[in-house]
Each structure stands twice: as structure tokens, then as C-alpha cells.
Scaffold this motif. Structure first.
Motif, short mmCIF file in Angstrom:
data_model
loop_
_atom_site.label_atom_id
_atom_site.label_comp_id
_atom_site.label_asym_id
_atom_site.label_seq_id
_atom_site.Cartn_x
_atom_site.Cartn_y
_atom_site.Cartn_z
N HIS A 130 3.55 -0.58 -2.17
CA HIS A 130 3.84 -1.63 -1.19
C HIS A 130 2.30 -2.40 -1.16
N THR A 131 1.10 -2.16 -1.67
CA THR A 131 0.36 -3.14 -1.49
C THR A 131 -0.42 -3.24 -3.24
N GLN A 132 -1.27 -4.21 -3.12
CA GLN A 132 -2.07 -4.45 -4.27
C GLN A 132 -3.62 -3.88 -4.31
N LEU A 133 -3.92 -2.94 -3.40
CA LEU A 133 -5.14 -2.36 -3.26
C LEU A 133 -5.67 -1.66 -4.50
N ARG A 183 -9.04 4.43 2.53
CA ARG A 183 -8.16 4.23 3.59
C ARG A 183 -7.45 5.64 4.02
N LEU A 239 1.23 3.31 -0.35
CA LEU A 239 -0.02 2.07 -0.61
C LEU A 239 0.15 1.46 -2.01
N ARG A 240 0.36 2.51 -2.97
CA ARG A 240 0.46 1.94 -4.44
C ARG A 240 1.66 1.09 -4.59
N LEU A 270 0.58 2.77 6.29
CA LEU A 270 1.13 1.26 6.18
C LEU A 270 1.44 0.52 7.29
N PRO A 306 6.39 -0.10 5.24
CA PRO A 306 5.80 -1.17 5.89
C PRO A 306 6.40 -1.63 7.01
#
Length: 552
Positions: free
Chosen positions: A123-126, A134, A120-121, A174, A93
Motif C-alpha cells: 500500500h505504500t512506495q516506501l 517503521r 506497507l509494501r 497502516l 489503510p
């Protein structure tokens, strides 16, 4: 708003990097800044410390090498004070990195979608559906034609240029504030190189990302960067705006790098007598078997070379250019009978070597040689240089032992390796290893040489030395050469005649000056447009490179 008025993203202050038990610092007293929205290039020869400085920023130095001084400030904090766990929120990020060889960076046993989703898994909560959406969107943005199929494929199913696009998409997912690109296009052809870098510029501009480009290619610096810093043996020797560095370098080392840029040499005068053809290729076809679809079924064969005609004259330097996958290397190997061909003729001094008997084929191979792209993998690491160079002389019974020693010494002297005959390949630099490969090819005084990308892995100054050496040896010994390359700048310096290949066919050929100054085919025009030519662009009084203007 210009980059100069933007806030500083990264500040490197008096950085020092050393081997654990070394006596000479790898990087010493290096200081520079990268501002938001800026494209900064770090240039220098191999061994100048470019990659070590970049890895130190992310605290990814190899074992045995450590940062022993200075500060690396990102978001107001010295990254050197963070341990590996504390660096995780920064890597990705905050700072993303695109490495030189994407096949090494991408895990060969995991599908592309799994690898791209990992960041993404972490560093994010998506939710999973949003992560997938994305990834698909980013793959489309880097011009992957079928994103859904790509997500379920493995890295080995893609070309080098496609793998580098996937790596870039993975990093930019990111939206890092700083992107470090370490020689991201070294192994790519000219068209793929421009596509990847244009994509990098576009994605970085859209996300407001600063770019730190690590490269030895001043052509790319002239086209894309706003500002550059020049490293020599771990020390900063010059910094400034790119036009000033390329047109008015202040330091001798920078002038040496600029002088190493390939320049067109005067064309050799044509003789009135017609040239004698040494190699004639007529209707050559090369196909590879299609993939299996069942136990006894295959897809149709893949045609790599399609009904190709080619002439190479005695003493001529013919450059064969084209993008990756155009069939250049396959054609060179097929001419030497190192790759199978299923139709056509390969005439050497009028004799068809495709249908030649064993004795004729032996004579042909004695008169031909190949210089490989990667000298380190083609040199036996257990043999000394003098033994490697002497090996082809085993097939010349007219030379006794003393004559062979004299021939080897003479050849090593010609390529600038006098006194290095007792060394092993690992004790030589990349440029010296390439000189060994050239010496081995020429020691038997061949009539025909195929040089397959002989300078693609070398930095600019070593490339200039090897090109000048190869040119002088060719003129001295008079051998004909098929010079295979995707580097049109190198071709412009060395070639007498240029042949352009696309998808297994010749689309254009002619004298070097005619092809470069008045290209007729659209593919040739695209190759020339994609070739970075910084001196010509800057001499035309361009105030700022096109990508630099986009970043400003």
C-alpha cells in the motif's frame, strides 16, 4: 472535540446477511454508525451475529453466506458494490481488523518481519530501510523488548499475548481510519488482556482511529467503550451510552446479559471442627528439559513449579489464579500424575501418589477427575453423549448394566441435559458440551476434581449458567475442587479459598474475601487492578470509562 461531533467513519444501514440456502437470516435490519475517534462496542451472546456483521464490513463473509440487503458506507461509498480486487485499498489503510486468534491470522511459515512488511509494501512506495524502521518502531510501541530478534522469529516462538501485540502492531502500521477488533482478548489472561487493550486504545488515539470492538465481555465494555450496541439473534435490540446500558438496561435481553456478570456469593460458614486435608502437596518441583544446543548438549532445565506447598481440604472449592505461564495448568496436571514431577510429595488421603504402586495409583485415579478447558477437543466426536458419560463407569465393577444406565441418566438430568443423551458432540452448543464434560467428570462421584479453565471459552450468559451448575453440584456431592482460572470475576463468584501463582511459586493465598478485599502481594494487586469490574466502577458514579474519556 467529542466523538459525537466528529464525522461519521462508517455507516451500516439495514444490513441483512443470510445463508445461501437458509431460512433464518443471520443478521437482519442492522443499522449503526461509527464516528471518528469513537470506541463502539458490539455485544451479544455467541451466535448473535457480531462477527458476521464485522466480516461483512470488509466483505470477508465465509463461503455460503452473503449480504442480501442493506448498505455499508465507508468514505461515502457502499462497500458491497466493490469486488475483491477493489476492496484491497480499503483493507488495511482504510479498515484494519484484529482477529480473535492471532496464531490463525499469522502465517506460521513466515517470519514476523516479512508478514508485517507485506502491508506497507502493498500500500505504500516506501523504501525497504524505511519499512524496516517503521516496523521496529511499532514493535517497540507495543512493548516488544527486542524488536530486531522479533522480526526474525516465527509466530510459534511467542505467547498468545505477544502474538496479539504483534498482530495489533501489524494492523496499526497502516494507520487505518477504522479498527475492527473481533474478540481480541478471549484467550488471554487478565494482565495480558489489559495490556493489549490499553495498547489498542493508545495507538488508536494517537492515530485518530475509530474502534469497533466485538465482544461478549461486558467487563471490557464497561472499562473501554463509550457507546454500545446489543445484538440478539442477528437483530439490534438496544443501543446507547455504556453507563446507561449497564446500569439501566431497557430491554429484557440486555438485562439478562448484565445479570450474567459474575457476582460475589456469600462465603460459606466455617465449621468449628478442623477441616481434613484431602490433597497435600509438599516441595513439588516440575522441570522441562532445556532446548538442544548441539547433538549431545542442552540448555539447563526450565523449572516450571518450584518447591511448592499446597493443601486442599475435603469439600473445598480452591481457586488457582495467575497469568499465562505461571504454572497453573502444570500444577493441576502434576497433582493428577498427568505431568511428570521430579521432586516433592503429592499426598492423597495421606498416601504419596508420586511413589505409589500400581494398585494405589489406580485407586487414586478412580477418586480424581479432570474437566478440560476445551470440551470439544476432549469429547470423542464418534460417541454419543450417553456413551461418553458412561465410559468412566467401566472401572466400577459393582455397577451392573442397568445401574450404569440409571447413573448416566441421573447425571445428565443433574447437568441439564435430559433427553440429549443420544446426540453427538457436534450437535450441541458450547455450553452443552461443557455440561457433558462436567457430567463425565462427576458420574463416578469423585472425591477430587481439577477444573482447568472450564468457562474461559464461553460467553457471559453460558458462563454464568455453568458456574452456577458447577457450584450447586459441588455443594450437593461434596467433592473438593481445584478451580484453575485466569478470570478473577468467575473466581470471586465460586471460590472458598484463593491461591495466587506467579512463575511457579505461590505468592499469596487465603480466604476469598481476604484476598479480594485486602490483597497483600503486588502481583495479586496487579491482577485485581487488571480485572474489569464494570458494575463497581459505574456504581461509583464514574461519568465515563477511562478509555472513553481518553477518546473523548
Amino acid at each position: 472535540m467529542s466523538a459525537a461531533s466528529n464525522p461519521t467513519v462508517l455507516s451500516v444501514e439495514h444490513l441483512k446477511i443470510e445463508l445461501r440456502h437458509g431460512t433464518q437470516p443471520l443478521v437482519h435490519d442492522l443499522s449503526f454508525e461509527v464516528k471518528a475517534g469513537e470506541f463502539l462496542a458490539v455485544v451479544g451472546e455467541s451466535g448473535s451475529g457480531k462477527t458476521m456483521a464485522a466480516r461483512a464490513i470488509l466483505q470477508l463473509l465465509p463461503p455460503g453466506i452473503s449480504q442480501t440487503g442493506g448498505r455499508i458506507v465507508f468514505d461515502g461509498e457502499d462497500l458491497a458494490a466493490r469486488d475483491a480486487k477493489a476492496m484491497r485499498p480499503i483493507r488495511g489503510p482504510g479498515i484494519g481488523m484484529v482477529f480473535q486468534e492471532p496464531m490463525v491470522s499469522l502465517n506460521p511459515v513466515h517470519r514476523i518481519g516479512e508478514q508485517m512488511a507485506e502491508g506497507l509494501r502493498m500500500h505504500t512506495q516506501l523504501p525497504a530501510a524505511e519499512i524496516r524502521a517503521r516496523i521496529v518502531d511499532m514493535l517497540r510501541r507495543v512493548q516488544i523488548a527486542d524488536p530486531d530478534r522479533c522480526m526474525h522469529a516465527y509466530p510459534h516462538e511467542f505467547s498468545g499475548g505477544m502474538r496479539q501485540r504483534i498482530m495489533l502492531a501489524s494492523v496499526m502500521l497502516l494507520k487505518p481510519r477504522l479498527l475492527i477488533a473481533d474478540e481480541p482478548t478471549t484467550a488471554l489472561d487478565t494482565l495480558s488482556q489489559r495490556e493489549v487493550l490499553d495498547l489498542m486504545v493508545g495507538l488508536a488515539r494517537d492515530n485518530g482511529t475509530a474502534v469497533l470492538l466485538i465482544t461478549h465481555n461486558l467487563g471490557l465494555v464497561g472499562r473501554y467503550a463509550q457507546r454500545a450496541i446489543v445484538l440478539e439473534k442477528g437483530r439490534l435490540v438496544e443501543t446507547g451510552e455504556v453507563p446507561g446500558i449497564l446500569l439501566e438496561p431497557k430491554q429484557p435481553y440486555t438485562r439478562k446479559l448484565v445479570d450474567a456478570l459474575p457476582r460475589r456469593q456469600a462465603a460459606r460458614a466455617e465449621t468449628a471442627a478442623p477441616q481434613q486435608s484431602l490433597v497435600q502437596v509438599r516441595g513439588l518441583c516440575v522441570s522441562y528439559p532445556g532446548a538442544r544446543t548441539g547433538l549431545f548438549k542442552r540448555h539447563p532445565p526450565i523449572r516450571v513449579i518450584d518447591s511448592l506447598d499446597l493443601d486442599i481440604h475435603c469439600g473445598e472449592m480452591v481457586a488457582l489464579v495467575g497469568g499465562s505461564g505461571s504454572g497453573k495448568t502444570t500444577l493441576g496436571r502434576a497433582i493428577l500424575r498427568l505431568a511428570p514431577s521430579h521432586a516433592g510429595q503429592i499426598l492423597f488421603r495421606g498416601e504419596d501418589v508420586r511413589t505409589a504402586d500400581r494398585a494405589a495409583l489406580h485407586r487414586f485415579r478412580l477418586a480424581c477427575q479432570l474437566v478440560f478447558q476445551d470440551p470439544f477437543s476432549s469429547l470423542d466426536p464418534r460417541m454419543r453423549v450417553q456413551d461418553i458419560v458412561a465410559e468412566p463407569l467401566r472401572h466400577l465393577p459393582q455397577l451392573d448394566a442397568a445401574a450404569r444406565v440409571r447413573r448416566v441418566k441421573e447425571t445428565l438430568d443433574e447437568v441439564g441435559l435430559d433427553g440429549l443423551g443420544a446426540r453427538y458432540p457436534h450437535e450441541l452448543s458450547g455450553g452443552q458440551r461443557q455440561r457433558v464434560a462436567i457430567a463425565r467428570a462427576l458420574v463416578r462421584r469423585p472425591a477430587f476434581v481439577v477444573a482447568d479453565e472450564p468457562v474461559s471459552a464461553l460467553d457471559m450468559t453460558i458462563q454464568a449458567q455453568v458456574l452456577k451448575l458447577f457450584q450447586s453440584l459441588q455443594q450437593h456431592h461434596g467433592f473438593a475442587c481445584l478451580f484453575i482460572s485466569h478470570d478473577l470475576a468467575a473466581v470471586e463468584q465460586i471460590a472458598d479459598r484463593v491461591i495466587v501463582m506467579e512463575r511457579g511459586r505461590i505468592v499469596e493465598q487465603g480466604a476469598r474475601d481476604a484476598v479480594f478485599d485486602d490483597p497483600r502481594h503486588a502481583y495479586t494487586q496487579a491482577l485485581l487492578a487488571a480485572t474489569p469490574r464494570p458494575l463497581a466502577a459505574l456504581d461509583a458514579a464514574e461519568a465515563m470509562p477511562e478509555a472513553g474519556r481518553a477518546f473523548a
